[in-house]
Design an enzyme around this catalytic site. Structure first.
Site, PDB file in Angstrom:
ATOM      1  N   GLY A  47       0.866  -1.160   0.000  1.00  0.00           N
ATOM      2  CA  GLY A  47       0.000   0.000   0.000  1.00  0.00           C
ATOM      3  C   GLY A  47       0.909   1.218   0.000  1.00  0.00           C
ATOM      4  O   GLY A  47       1.778   1.343   0.868  1.00  0.00           O
ATOM      5  N   ALA A  48       0.704   2.117  -0.955  1.00  0.00           N
ATOM      6  CA  ALA A  48       1.659   3.211  -1.147  1.00  0.00           C
ATOM      7  C   ALA A  48       1.922   4.005   0.142  1.00  0.00           C
ATOM      8  O   ALA A  48       3.085   4.195   0.520  1.00  0.00           O
ATOM      9  CB  ALA A  48       1.179   4.124  -2.277  1.00  0.00           C
ATOM     10  N   GLN A 197      -4.853  -9.367  -3.062  1.00  0.00           N
ATOM     11  CA  GLN A 197      -5.046  -8.394  -1.983  1.00  0.00           C
ATOM     12  C   GLN A 197      -6.524  -8.097  -1.731  1.00  0.00           C
ATOM     13  O   GLN A 197      -6.908  -7.762  -0.607  1.00  0.00           O
ATOM     14  CB  GLN A 197      -4.326  -7.080  -2.312  1.00  0.00           C
ATOM     15  CG  GLN A 197      -2.809  -7.167  -2.317  1.00  0.00           C
ATOM     16  CD  GLN A 197      -2.248  -7.484  -3.687  1.00  0.00           C
ATOM     17  OE1 GLN A 197      -2.939  -8.037  -4.532  1.00  0.00           O
ATOM     18  NE2 GLN A 197      -0.996  -7.143  -3.903  1.00  0.00           N
ATOM     19  N   ASP A 238      -0.920   4.487  -6.622  1.00  0.00           N
ATOM     20  CA  ASP A 238       0.455   4.427  -6.121  1.00  0.00           C
ATOM     21  C   ASP A 238       1.290   5.602  -6.588  1.00  0.00           C
ATOM     22  O   ASP A 238       2.325   5.922  -5.992  1.00  0.00           O
ATOM     23  CB  ASP A 238       1.113   3.115  -6.558  1.00  0.00           C
ATOM     24  CG  ASP A 238       0.457   1.933  -5.867  1.00  0.00           C
ATOM     25  OD1 ASP A 238      -0.640   1.535  -6.295  1.00  0.00           O
ATOM     26  OD2 ASP A 238       1.018   1.450  -4.869  1.00  0.00           O
ATOM     27  N   ASN A 248      -1.919   2.429 -10.601  1.00  0.00           N
ATOM     28  CA  ASN A 248      -2.461   1.650  -9.486  1.00  0.00           C
ATOM     29  C   ASN A 248      -2.320   0.182  -9.847  1.00  0.00           C
ATOM     30  O   ASN A 248      -1.860  -0.175 -10.938  1.00  0.00           O
ATOM     31  CB  ASN A 248      -3.926   2.030  -9.218  1.00  0.00           C
ATOM     32  CG  ASN A 248      -4.450   1.437  -7.919  1.00  0.00           C
ATOM     33  OD1 ASN A 248      -3.759   1.466  -6.900  1.00  0.00           O
ATOM     34  ND2 ASN A 248      -5.643   0.885  -7.939  1.00  0.00           N
ATOM     35  N   LYS A 249      -2.687  -0.676  -8.917  1.00  0.00           N
ATOM     36  CA  LYS A 249      -2.562  -2.127  -9.093  1.00  0.00           C
ATOM     37  C   LYS A 249      -3.060  -2.570 -10.467  1.00  0.00           C
ATOM     38  O   LYS A 249      -4.075  -2.088 -10.962  1.00  0.00           O
ATOM     39  CB  LYS A 249      -3.379  -2.819  -8.001  1.00  0.00           C
ATOM     40  CG  LYS A 249      -3.349  -4.338  -8.021  1.00  0.00           C
ATOM     41  CD  LYS A 249      -1.959  -4.916  -7.964  1.00  0.00           C
ATOM     42  CE  LYS A 249      -1.164  -4.388  -6.802  1.00  0.00           C
ATOM     43  NZ  LYS A 249       0.293  -4.702  -6.931  1.00  0.00           N
TER      44      LYS A 249
END
Lengths: 357, 357
Positions: A47-48, A197, A238, A248-249
């Site tokens: 998690g950033a 996740q 992120d 992002n992911k």
């Protein structure tokens, strides 16, 4: 709501080993810079924002390990351990942002300072990063909560929750605030292959908080949208470029395309530390490529034949044109994002109401 | 190319247990109607055409089990076992189509026929279904092969290959034919959660055939498209309505939306037995809902907390408007599909060139 994925007490850095969730909730100690680096690399902490917090304390841990003799050596040691920790993962900008804050504290130290004095200044900075992160979660949640109406369906991807930050999260902070406000709604959580996740962390967090959550495989999102179950999508990020392009992911970009095709609003929730003011757009965001085994042998169980090709980018970049709004600690930004994000880049500056809802 | 997922020799029905691939290539015997039902339900045998072939032989197996005394009892027994096998899975129409062919053979039997005579007629029909399926694979492959150009990137989802049919498959038959024609290209295989047919079966088949295959998670497809790696998408289908709406493995609809957004052609490859002429459009296609554990505990390994909601539709329906062409044994149909598919519904009729490429 908070579950403290990163803690610092009596000089000891501990994290929840998130690779063991949801089976076991276990805290592990990170006594060396190498253990901090590994914990970030292997996603024990992820998690950033949480990576940023963990790395900040990691600088303290690393400095203590080397015990440099002089004030000059201490400043150089801070830079060395910060440089080292910065090699753990490339995409989340919060990592570099937090390490830069620690470097600046060292650079600002008086050359006559003792080891204790520098240590205390660094500890104050790392604790400030953590405290700010907790506060940011509240503010992001408060800023976005009204987006979730009674009876809504909310889709999220990966984990941008309490496990991803010092506080209540980013995307999930919005969800927690709407829940605390008494609204009932249904969250759909993408499982988020390869590391799951969504299944392991988001479903765990939300269920623990008493919020109804339904787990789906990533490839079911389009069907769930088509069935009219989703009123909005909220995810974290992120790294966000000045124009609003958001890394992002992996899978986030596809979700944004699907949301647009179904007329569903698509929101990014971030603290200002996730903005990278050095990037005009998302083309400059480095995308981490991860090991094939994350796909071919999840949890050590082989699911694919040997010898095939595997492609495993950990992130993708959603173009700003697909983003309905960016939820920050200062409010919800509407597109075009460039002006408002540039103001956000000025640390600590309260944005003018003109660019915010 | 063929790997014979369903075989019939000396009165014994055997299948490859596809749940054990790619770890083990094991044939199991199906000696009872119940074992045939279970094999279909648990996806030991899967793929719409292969399910049809297996069920046809399953009628023979079931009839032998009950050993009815009279000619009338035998016809009733065929209907009973066909009805029973038809309850195994709801979506793939080839199952019902194959069982209907077996029922019609029984209905056409002379009331004076012996058990041996009826058995022989049913065996001829089941063997014909298998032989036709092998032939259809060749024709589908030949019809579509020119779509795959030298150096192309081809994305497929789930497994529509040799393991899904009696022959070379449907979508993968096209790929095999282009490979045999000497063209070099790259296949991207979606892993296809929850049951990972792409990782376990498609990657296994293609790698075994010497065709370069790169495995991705389902949520990476959008990024792979955006990077310009994909020139066309080819998938199979489990049931196609008269207007071209196509039910296929969950995730297919989302892929079709993504392909459209990236300007990438999207093809369905099917034998005519996959057409359901009774349905005007896809709204009437029943969508199988499967067990939560397929998502929450893949291969028995729990990845999600207990007590959460889970949604696990096994299929989705891609609207005809997102389909560039339908590849059949008679050629490639262009939209609008209604006229050409209606003609295809007339069994054995060679379609006029007017509606085909």
């Amino acid at each position: 709501v908070s579950c403290e994925p990163v803690t610092w007490a009596d000089g000891t850095l501990r994290i929840i080993d998130q690779t063991r969730l949801p089976r076991e909730l276990i805290y592990v100690e990170l006594p060396t810079a190498a253990s901090v680096w590994d914990a970030i690399k292997t996603l024990q902490v992820r998690g950033a924002p949480a990576i940023g917090v963990c790395a900040a304390f990691g600088v303290l841990v690393g400095l203590r390990e080397t015990a440099p003799a002089t004030a000059g050596d201490r400043v150089r040691a801070v830079h060395q351990v910060a440089d080292y920790l910065g090699t753990s993962r490339p995409t989340a900008v919060n990592l570099f942002w937090a390490l830069d804050r620690m470097r600046r504290v060292a650079d600002a130290a008086d050359t006559g300072d003792t080891a204790e004095a520098l240590g205390a200044a660094l500890e104050r900075e790392a604790c400030a990063i953590l405290a700010e992160d907790i506060e940011l979660g509240h503010r992001i949640g408060a800023a976005g909560a009204a987006l979730i109406r009674e009876g809504a369906g909310v889709l999220t991807h990966c984990n941008a929750g309490a496990l991803a930050t010092g506080g209540a999260g980013t995307a999930l902070a919005v969800i927690y605030h709407a829940h605390v406000a008494g609204r009932r709604f249904q969250v759909y959580a993408d499982e988020t292959r390869p590391l799951l996740q969504g299944a392991r962390l988001t479903a765990w967090e939300l269920h623990r908080a008493g919020i109804p959550v339904t787990l789906i495989c990533d490839n079911m999102a389009a069907q769930v949208m088509r069935e009219g179950r989703i009123d909005l999508v909220i995810v974290g990020a992120d790294r966000v470029a000045r124009n609003g392009d958001a890394a992002n992911k992996i899978g986030t970009y596809g979700l944004a395309v699907l949301a647009r095709a179904h007329g569903i609003p698509f929101y990014i929730a971030i603290p200002s530390s996730t903005l990278d003011p050095a990037l005009n757009d998302g083309t400059g965001i480095p995308i981490e490529q991860r090991a094939e085994e994350e796909i071919t042998a999840p949890f050590g169980y082989p699911i694919a034949p040997e010898g095939i090709g595997v492609y495993n980018p950990a992130f993708d970049v959603t173009p700003a044109s697909l983003i309905t709004g960016i939820i920050t600690e200062h409010g919800i930004m509407d597109p075009p994002f460039t002006d408002s994000l540039c103001q956000l880049g000025t640390a600590g500056t309260q944005l003018s109401g003109a660019v915010l809802r």
